[in-house]
Design a protein around this motif. Structure first.
Motif, short mmCIF file in Angstrom:
data_model
loop_
_atom_site.label_atom_id
_atom_site.label_comp_id
_atom_site.label_asym_id
_atom_site.label_seq_id
_atom_site.Cartn_x
_atom_site.Cartn_y
_atom_site.Cartn_z
N TYR A 81 -11.47 38.43 44.38
CA TYR A 81 -11.73 38.14 45.78
C TYR A 81 -10.47 38.31 46.62
O TYR A 81 -9.36 38.23 46.10
N ASN A 82 -10.65 38.49 47.92
CA ASN A 82 -9.53 38.47 48.86
C ASN A 82 -9.31 37.00 49.23
O ASN A 82 -10.11 36.43 49.98
N PRO A 83 -8.26 36.37 48.71
CA PRO A 83 -8.06 34.93 48.95
C PRO A 83 -8.01 34.55 50.42
O PRO A 83 -8.56 33.52 50.81
N ALA A 84 -7.36 35.36 51.25
CA ALA A 84 -7.27 35.04 52.68
C ALA A 84 -8.67 34.95 53.30
O ALA A 84 -8.98 34.00 54.02
N ASN A 85 -9.51 35.94 53.01
CA ASN A 85 -10.87 35.93 53.57
C ASN A 85 -11.66 34.73 53.09
O ASN A 85 -12.41 34.11 53.87
N GLN A 86 -11.52 34.41 51.82
CA GLN A 86 -12.29 33.29 51.26
C GLN A 86 -11.82 31.95 51.84
O GLN A 86 -12.63 31.09 52.16
N PHE A 87 -10.50 31.78 51.99
CA PHE A 87 -9.98 30.56 52.60
C PHE A 87 -10.46 30.44 54.04
O PHE A 87 -10.85 29.35 54.48
N ILE A 88 -10.43 31.52 54.79
CA ILE A 88 -10.88 31.49 56.18
C ILE A 88 -12.34 31.08 56.24
O ILE A 88 -12.72 30.22 57.04
N GLY A 89 -13.17 31.69 55.40
CA GLY A 89 -14.60 31.33 55.38
C GLY A 89 -14.79 29.86 55.08
O GLY A 89 -15.59 29.17 55.73
N TYR A 90 -14.05 29.35 54.12
CA TYR A 90 -14.17 27.93 53.75
C TYR A 90 -13.68 27.02 54.87
O TYR A 90 -14.34 26.04 55.22
N ILE A 91 -12.53 27.34 55.45
CA ILE A 91 -11.96 26.49 56.50
C ILE A 91 -12.88 26.44 57.71
O ILE A 91 -13.11 25.38 58.29
N SER B 238 -18.98 27.26 48.79
CA SER B 238 -19.37 28.45 48.05
C SER B 238 -18.46 29.64 48.35
O SER B 238 -18.51 30.65 47.66
N TYR B 239 -17.59 29.52 49.36
CA TYR B 239 -16.59 30.55 49.60
C TYR B 239 -15.50 30.53 48.53
O TYR B 239 -14.72 31.47 48.39
N ILE B 240 -15.41 29.44 47.79
CA ILE B 240 -14.39 29.27 46.76
C ILE B 240 -15.05 29.38 45.40
O ILE B 240 -16.05 28.73 45.12
N THR B 241 -14.48 30.23 44.56
CA THR B 241 -15.02 30.41 43.21
C THR B 241 -14.94 29.12 42.41
O THR B 241 -14.04 28.29 42.64
N SER B 242 -15.85 28.98 41.48
CA SER B 242 -15.78 27.83 40.57
C SER B 242 -14.87 28.14 39.38
O SER B 242 -14.55 27.24 38.60
N HIS B 243 -14.42 29.39 39.28
CA HIS B 243 -13.53 29.81 38.20
C HIS B 243 -12.29 28.92 38.14
O HIS B 243 -11.65 28.66 39.16
N GLY B 244 -11.98 28.44 36.96
CA GLY B 244 -10.80 27.60 36.76
C GLY B 244 -10.86 26.26 37.48
O GLY B 244 -9.83 25.64 37.70
N GLY B 245 -12.05 25.84 37.87
CA GLY B 245 -12.20 24.56 38.57
C GLY B 245 -11.75 24.59 40.02
O GLY B 245 -11.57 23.54 40.64
N ALA B 246 -11.60 25.81 40.58
CA ALA B 246 -11.07 25.94 41.95
C ALA B 246 -11.95 25.24 42.98
O ALA B 246 -11.43 24.60 43.90
N ARG B 247 -13.25 25.36 42.85
CA ARG B 247 -14.14 24.75 43.85
C ARG B 247 -14.04 23.23 43.84
O ARG B 247 -14.01 22.59 44.89
N SER B 248 -13.94 22.65 42.68
CA SER B 248 -13.81 21.18 42.62
C SER B 248 -12.42 20.75 43.10
O SER B 248 -12.28 19.69 43.72
N GLN B 249 -11.40 21.57 42.84
CA GLN B 249 -10.05 21.25 43.31
C GLN B 249 -9.97 21.28 44.84
O GLN B 249 -9.38 20.39 45.45
#
Length: 89
Positions: free
Chosen positions: A37-47, A53-64
């Protein structure tokens, strides 16, 4: 008495929160990159939306990412940007 016994230790909850935010942002950024993923785009979507759901669950990122408020993320990103660009001048 030694100097060490006369000094008062300071505890900063605010600094701990900033450190935690920085660590979580780094972990989430790495997880997003690992998944392609493009981290900048995903962070912007989440913020902007608050939708995790803009943040992957990979490595526990979504819960973090849910451990810190969106305004804390924005503040840390902005402070980092300003600090970096002020040093560039």
């Amino acid at each position: 008495m030694s100097d060490q016994m006369n000094n008062t230790m300071r505890f900063s909850l605010e600094q701990d929160k900033k450190d935690q935010a920085r660590e979580i942002i780094t972990q989430v950024y790495q997880a997003l990159e690992e998944k392609g993923y493009n981290p900048a785009n995903q962070f912007i979507g989440y913020i902007l939306s608050g939708d995790p759901s803009y943040i992957t669950s990979h490595g526990g990122a979504r819960s973090q990412i849910r451990k810190i408020e969106r305004d804390e993320i924005l503040e840390e990103l902005l402070n980092s940007y300003i600090k970096h660009h002020m040093n560039q001048k």
